[in-house]
Write a protein that holds these residues in place. Sequence first.
Motif, mmCIF file in Angstrom:
data_model
loop_
_atom_site.group_PDB
_atom_site.id
_atom_site.type_symbol
_atom_site.label_atom_id
_atom_site.label_comp_id
_atom_site.label_asym_id
_atom_site.label_seq_id
_atom_site.Cartn_x
_atom_site.Cartn_y
_atom_site.Cartn_z
ATOM 1 N N ARG A 170 0.827 -1.208 0.000
ATOM 2 C CA ARG A 170 0.000 0.000 0.000
ATOM 3 C C ARG A 170 0.864 1.262 0.000
ATOM 4 N NH1 ARG A 170 -4.819 0.329 4.091
ATOM 5 N NH2 ARG A 170 -5.564 -1.197 2.615
ATOM 6 N N GLN A 173 2.370 1.775 -3.452
ATOM 7 C CA GLN A 173 1.374 2.213 -4.430
ATOM 8 C C GLN A 173 0.969 3.663 -4.204
ATOM 9 O OE1 GLN A 173 -1.689 -0.730 -3.826
ATOM 10 N NE2 GLN A 173 -0.756 -2.183 -5.272
ATOM 11 N N ARG A 174 0.768 4.046 -2.955
ATOM 12 C CA ARG A 174 0.283 5.394 -2.655
ATOM 13 C C ARG A 174 1.363 6.462 -2.706
ATOM 14 N NH1 ARG A 174 -4.057 4.853 2.302
ATOM 15 N NH2 ARG A 174 -5.565 3.640 1.133
ATOM 16 N N TYR A 175 2.568 6.133 -2.226
ATOM 17 C CA TYR A 175 3.575 7.171 -2.032
ATOM 18 C C TYR A 175 4.845 6.985 -2.859
ATOM 19 C CZ TYR A 175 0.433 7.680 1.901
ATOM 20 O OH TYR A 175 -0.685 7.815 2.673
#
Length: 195
Positions: A170, A173-175
């Motif tokens: 996660r 993917q996000r940062y």
Amino acid sequence: RDANTLDNMRNGRSTSRHSVSGPRPALPRGRVDPVRDRVTGHVASMVSTFPDLPLGAQFDELEPRDAAFAHAIYDAVVRRWLTLEFLVGLGLDRPFRSLEAGLQAVLLCGAAQITLLDKVPVHAAIDESVNIAKARIRVGAGGLVNAVLRRVQPVEAHPAANHPAWVATRWRQRYGEAAAYAWMSRNDEPAAVAV
């Protein structure tokens, strides 16, 4: 010199009340180090309760130097259980958790000595772990322990090792990879100690 002094020197125990630093040398081949064996037994009893691990272990019956070594191994395993499980798992052809409790404990304690305790020689950690596996599990377990621990790499090579896979994924993917790597590396640093 008396027999106790010679025995202490042979087993890596201090012959002086003031000397407590330095690595503990391995015992002669085939003998099980009672300190490492005690810690491994304690960790084996906790395998079925992971992640609900008890805090602290008592090694009061040991000499101060041996108790300090036992606590160092135990604390490293408890604090970095997921990291060690990940690193050991890289050398296995089956899931780590599918191994019997005693074998998991031997591998966790051996990997902790190799990757987290800088004063323990790698060859001694591997040899002692193999001896414990042969004596406490079965002779064939020594070969598996030897092969897996020789593949264990330093913790710094795997920044996601101490984080659940879904968290690492996660964050990536996000940062992005760089930010996720930085956060995971920061999370792996020991917390400040306040008294």
